[in-house]
Scaffold this motif. Sequence first.
Motif, short mmCIF file in Angstrom:
data_model
loop_
_atom_site.label_atom_id
_atom_site.label_comp_id
_atom_site.label_asym_id
_atom_site.label_seq_id
_atom_site.Cartn_x
_atom_site.Cartn_y
_atom_site.Cartn_z
N ARG A 54 -49.45 -56.41 37.30
CA ARG A 54 -48.90 -55.53 36.27
C ARG A 54 -48.70 -56.31 34.96
N GLN A 57 -51.93 -56.60 33.29
CA GLN A 57 -52.34 -55.32 32.69
C GLN A 57 -51.63 -55.08 31.36
N ILE A 58 -50.33 -55.35 31.35
CA ILE A 58 -49.56 -55.12 30.13
C ILE A 58 -50.06 -56.02 29.00
N GLU A 212 -42.15 -50.64 20.16
CA GLU A 212 -41.55 -49.31 19.98
C GLU A 212 -40.20 -49.34 19.28
N PRO A 246 -45.52 -53.46 24.34
CA PRO A 246 -45.36 -52.13 23.75
C PRO A 246 -43.93 -51.56 23.83
N THR A 247 -43.30 -51.61 25.01
CA THR A 247 -42.04 -50.86 25.18
C THR A 247 -40.95 -51.69 25.87
N LEU A 248 -39.73 -51.16 25.80
CA LEU A 248 -38.61 -51.75 26.53
C LEU A 248 -38.89 -51.78 28.04
N ALA A 249 -39.57 -50.75 28.53
CA ALA A 249 -39.89 -50.69 29.95
C ALA A 249 -40.79 -51.86 30.35
N ASP A 250 -41.68 -52.27 29.44
CA ASP A 250 -42.55 -53.40 29.75
C ASP A 250 -41.77 -54.72 29.80
N LEU A 251 -40.65 -54.74 29.08
CA LEU A 251 -39.80 -55.94 29.13
C LEU A 251 -39.29 -56.17 30.56
N ASP A 252 -39.10 -55.09 31.29
CA ASP A 252 -38.69 -55.20 32.69
C ASP A 252 -39.64 -56.12 33.46
N VAL A 253 -40.92 -55.92 33.28
CA VAL A 253 -41.92 -56.73 33.99
C VAL A 253 -41.89 -58.17 33.48
N ALA A 255 -39.51 -59.77 31.96
CA ALA A 255 -38.25 -60.46 32.26
C ALA A 255 -38.20 -60.88 33.73
N ASN A 256 -39.01 -60.25 34.56
CA ASN A 256 -39.09 -60.70 35.94
C ASN A 256 -40.12 -61.81 36.12
#
Lengths: 503, 224
Positions: A54, A57-58, A212, A246-253, A255-256
């Motif tokens: 993932r 991909q990002i 974003e 791109p997004t805050l949601a991608d930061l989740d990945v 940051a892990n």
Amino acid sequence: MTTSSESLDLQDRARRALEDDFLRTAVRFTTDRLKTTRKTATEQLGRWEDWRERGRQIRAHTVSHLDHYLGLFATNARKAGARVHFAADAADAERVVLDIAKQQAAILVAKSKSMVTEEIHLNRHLEEHGIEVVETDLGEYIIQLAGEAPSHIIIPAIHKTREQIRELFAADGAEDLTTDTKALTAYARKRLRETFLQADIGITGCNFAIAESGSVVLFTNEGNGRMVSTLPKTHIVLMGMERIIPTLADLDVMANLLPRSATGQKLTTYMSIVTGPRKLEEQDGPDDLHIVILDNGRSRQLGDPEFQEILHCIRCGACLNVCPVYRHIGGHSYGSVYPGPIGAVLTPLLQEGPEFEELPYASSLCGACHEACPVKIPLHDMLAALRRRQVERGRGTRGERMAFRGFQMAFSNARRYRGTLRMARMAQAVFGIREGRIDAQFGALRGWTATRAAPALADKSFRERYASLEQDVAIGSSASGTVQTSGADGQLTVGKTEVNRDE
Amino acid sequence: MRIATRLGRKQPLGETPRRPVVGAAGLRSARRIFREEIIARFCAELEALGGVAIRCETTASLRDQLSRVLQQLSPQHVACWEDGLAEAFNVEQTLSGYQADGRKAVSGTARKTWLQRIAEADIGITGCDYAVAETGTVVLLAGSQRGRAVSLLPSVHIVLVRGGCIRMHLGDVLHELGHLPGHTGTTLPAVNFISGPSRSSDIENDLSIGVHGPAALYALILEG
């Protein structure tokens, strides 16, 4: 992008590093520790390979649409109140930072660790203009006092002993300091506290920039990153143009992936998301936020099918920790700001020219870096591609080119191959065979045989023995009725069936 | 423009390109997690990082725990968020004995003075907007009377946590940050994710705590 040991070439720097016992032990110990903790942290997360994929991909999506996301980031960062500057190269970026410093009449700058500022030698430039720059990351502070460059992306002072650190601090003004970690740390804390509060400008790097929302994300452990982005009136962010997600949601990945790969932590002690300067009603935070977006050779990699992926890198340093070459020679031997496998690829790409041509050769192409990379960059393929590119541009000696042409001729035709083997067997006597190995210390092969012995050619090759082997097998199998075989491969089995059919 | 050309486009892409998945969607199991598990996990992870987690069932017990911690540390100055935090947790009285000079907000021009006072405080007390169980993290949003330095400059950071604001995963918090009421992305306040006390391993790999940020982190969790 050279460091203090630039007068020596790669081989000499490596040799010198290999003779330094403390350095080798320290680098080995640190990289082992980071490797082990990374393994634990990635196992704890579960489905690590899926997270990696993932992440890839990002990064791939962002970089291949960088025109859009970079524009979106700049627009949103401006909307949030930040000043955004684009810098085509190091000189451009330095000019931007210096202009800001002059506007603010700044005399003291506090910095947190940033590889991009190392890349453009920002400190030197500011100091030449009479501005004092203090590195506040403990490791960076130590090497700044020593006048050196970082030797690891994550742990910059990996190569310093506590005694050396005590001496550096003593020269800096510390009195009665022991070599106890607590005492040394306490000195740095006290000494740098003043800097944080007095500094006119704080400079940080940027781990990720979120398109974003126009936010900058910083990962730190000591808290100095928060200090320099919170306390001074002006905060300048320097970032490579590819830091975008791109997004805050991608930061989740991310940051892990980042802390687990870098230090084996689930998350660094501090992760700060900064969107614009201080809001009016806030008591602290910077009044001005400047974001300097640096190209410096990066956009040249875009659209290059072989090297675009180098822009996926999230600067975790995992490839350093697993690299057998880095683990032996440490970071300074590379002579570049970015060491290890990532440095060996990135440096010659960002800075074309003869200076760093040797770097892609400082690798065994074992692929451990690719295995460790949280976003799956094929570093080993890139290293080989860089070597090929250099040869195409005329690197290498005439002898080497002739040798490879000969190799190609001999190995692309069975008859020529047999002839070559016969000739080689006669020739190898000259190189001195001991216990079935060639360890000649002279001639064209010395570069190889100085560090490893080559196995000598057998008196009779497998191909030559094949005919008689076939007979042996035939006899053996007709005697016992079974296949004899430990050494037998597919072809021999075929031979055996034919024998049976003959019966 | 140059970037678009290199990527084979005549001009920069106007619309945000579509992609099959965003963020960590689908990577975590979707099982239902109960409140108790979340709080227990948060405490365990924070303690593993060298922090102190204290569970309090009522505001009364939180008040007791806070005064016990304060007594133990016997600070000279305490700095505290002035956004109604003390009132919300009903600890005004507990804190009244520890008035720091710099507690009241000062105007922008006197910011240096304000920071200096926070730097002199031994303890900084803040609330938090979210917490992440999986990583033992507290999440602080900056704002009016919620100085960023209060969780940064003092040697000890005490954070008051409502059990209900703890989420299992980082992704849950990031999702909510993306949908904060009254905010669009670009008006997002500064967010600090704090996981345990400040740390460094820069000297011969020897872990040291409290390098620049706080050397101790206490989380008082109000479960009720």
